[in-house]
Design an enzyme around this catalytic site. Structure first.
Site, short mmCIF file in Angstrom:
data_model
loop_
_atom_site.label_atom_id
_atom_site.label_comp_id
_atom_site.label_asym_id
_atom_site.label_seq_id
_atom_site.Cartn_x
_atom_site.Cartn_y
_atom_site.Cartn_z
N ASP A 89 0.86 -1.18 0.00
CA ASP A 89 0.00 0.00 0.00
C ASP A 89 0.90 1.24 0.00
O ASP A 89 2.11 1.14 0.16
CB ASP A 89 -0.98 -0.02 1.16
CG ASP A 89 -0.30 0.02 2.51
OD1 ASP A 89 0.91 0.24 2.56
OD2 ASP A 89 -0.99 -0.18 3.52
N ASP A 271 -8.16 -7.42 0.79
CA ASP A 271 -7.24 -7.59 1.91
C ASP A 271 -7.94 -7.13 3.17
O ASP A 271 -8.82 -6.28 3.12
CB ASP A 271 -5.95 -6.78 1.71
CG ASP A 271 -6.14 -5.32 2.12
OD1 ASP A 271 -5.71 -4.96 3.23
OD2 ASP A 271 -6.72 -4.54 1.33
N CYS A 309 -11.38 -29.55 7.49
CA CYS A 309 -10.41 -28.50 7.17
C CYS A 309 -9.01 -29.11 7.12
O CYS A 309 -8.63 -29.91 7.98
CB CYS A 309 -10.47 -27.38 8.20
SG CYS A 309 -9.22 -26.09 7.96
N CYS A 311 -6.12 -27.29 7.18
CA CYS A 311 -5.11 -26.34 7.66
C CYS A 311 -4.21 -27.03 8.69
O CYS A 311 -4.57 -28.08 9.24
CB CYS A 311 -5.76 -25.10 8.27
SG CYS A 311 -6.31 -25.31 9.98
N CYS A 314 -6.09 -27.73 12.13
CA CYS A 314 -7.16 -28.75 12.13
C CYS A 314 -6.65 -30.15 11.84
O CYS A 314 -7.26 -31.13 12.25
CB CYS A 314 -8.24 -28.36 11.13
SG CYS A 314 -9.21 -26.91 11.62
N HIS A 340 -5.18 -21.07 10.82
CA HIS A 340 -6.50 -21.57 10.42
C HIS A 340 -7.30 -20.49 9.70
O HIS A 340 -7.90 -20.75 8.64
CB HIS A 340 -7.30 -22.06 11.63
CG HIS A 340 -8.73 -22.35 11.28
ND1 HIS A 340 -9.14 -23.53 10.70
CD2 HIS A 340 -9.85 -21.57 11.37
CE1 HIS A 340 -10.44 -23.48 10.46
NE2 HIS A 340 -10.89 -22.30 10.86
#
Length: 380
Positions: A89, A271, A309, A311, A314, A340
């Site tokens: 940015d 974002d 999930c 991730c 998990c 996660h």
């Protein structure tokens, strides 16, 4: 550079080609303000959880370690060991968020550093020079993010100045991209649409910045105090006046529901700090909504955060264990929740892309929102 693969209503499934790889859109950019995701998440972690784009903050990296330091170390990609696209940015949001520490002039903005109080000046040229030193894939134009409830006369003057600043950004980045010692000589510039909640100012500004023929365009100045309904109205108003063959980036947004609604209105890039910030406080996202793992009902819960999930949290850990870590103030608990949440956002964007390609995005959005609402009512 940007190719639309499939449209489903206003929702777009596309590809954006950059020097650091192809970005599949719609995409959520994982926010690493100071070249790191808060919550002890590494570049290797980002690869594992399916991150496409990392986002860093121009102002914060200018303050420390200093953009010249990053340049001497080979640019942000080498500095943080991340090979994928990076968006920086412009520092313009700090014009809004550091209102008590700055003065806005035609030439730029005078700051006092939030770290040590030292004086800083940043204008369009300085922002482009800093971002060029950082060598990001996409540089954002320097702008002013006016408060959503600001007086019309103030917003009008601010937007006109932001347009003048954009022209200066484009000229300066073209100069920098032509220098031999520039690390990324293919750095791209996105312009930013402003105008608070005034539809006519937004439309006129969209038309003005479109004339500069930039690789992409952002909608800024939303999610800063207006209602969700106002935000959606502005998106619907602005998107048709931006080039159809360029990606649209909705800055700083947002919740899963915000993203689902904005995709339906033609937005490509997103974002937000929510997934990492909420994760650090034990709030985790699931397909049915957000859970607070500090709640006592998870003390003996031996399920993963979300069934199915994939991730890192998990795959190995239970809600009960992660709750224990959070209660004991062990950093691992925070890290697992952040991993996660970022995985959840990245995976949701995959589902969105698949739904658009299948021509069933409206159905997907409806199912997702209804399920989130059901669990919100249960959780309270």
């Amino acid at each position: 550079m940007y190719r639309i693969i499939k449209k489903d209503g206003s929702a777009k499934r596309g590809e954006f080609h950059t020097v650091h790889g192809v970005i599949q859109t719609p995409v959520f950019m994982n926010v690493g303000t100071a070249a790191a995701i808060k919550g002890a998440v590494s570049a290797g972690d980002l690869e594992e959880i399916g991150t496409q784009v990392e986002l860093s903050n121009t102002y914060h990296l200018h303050v420390r370690p200093g953009d010249q330091v990053v340049k001497k170390l080979g640019g942000l990609h080498r500095f943080m060991s991340w090979d994928g696209p990076i968006l920086t940015d412009s520092g313009g949001f700090q014009v809004f968020s550091l209102a008590g520490l700055r003065k806005i002039r035609e030439e730029g903005v005078y700051f006092h550093s939030h770290v040590d109080g030292r004086k800083i000046f940043m204008g369009p040229e300085e922002s482009m020079q800093i971002q060029s030193n950082l060598a990001s894939t996409i540089a954002m134009a320097f702008d002013e993010c006016a408060p959503s409830r600001a007086e019309r006369s103030y917003v009008q003057a601010s937007v006109e100045r932001t347009t003048r600043w954009l022209r200066r950004c484009k000229t300066e980045l073209e100069r920098l991209n032509g220098l031999e010692d520039t690390i990324n000589r293919e750095q791209l510039l996105f312009g930013i649409n402003q105008g608070a909640v005034y539809e006519d100012i937004r439309v006129e500004h969209a038309k003005a910045i479109t004339e500069l023929d930039l690789p992409g365009y952002a909608i800024g100045g939303l999610a800063v105090g207006e209602s969700h309904e106002e935000m959606y109205r502005i998106i619907e108003t602005v998107v048709p006046h931006l080039p159809a063959d360029r990606p649209v980036y909705l800055m700083g947004v947002g919740t899963p529901a915000n993203i689902l609604e904005a995709v339906d209105r033609g937005v490509d890039f997103f974002d937000c700090v929510y997934p990492s910030r909420n994760g650090r406080h034990g709030h985790v996202y699931t397909g049915g909504g957000k859970l607070n793992l500090f709640n006592a009902k998870y003390e003996l819960d031996d399920r993963p955060i979300e069934e199915g999930c994939r991730c890192p949290a998990c795959r190995r850990h239970t809600r009960a264990y992660i709750r224990h870590l959070l209660k004991a103030k062990e950093m691992l608990g925070m890290r697992l929740c952040v991993l996660h949440n970022l995985y959840f956002y990245n995976h949701m964007m995959e589902e969105i892309r698949e739904a658009i390609e299948a021509g069933r995005y409206r159905e997907y959005k409806k199912e997702k929102l209804e399920r989130m609402e059901r669990i919100r009512l249960v959780e309270g």
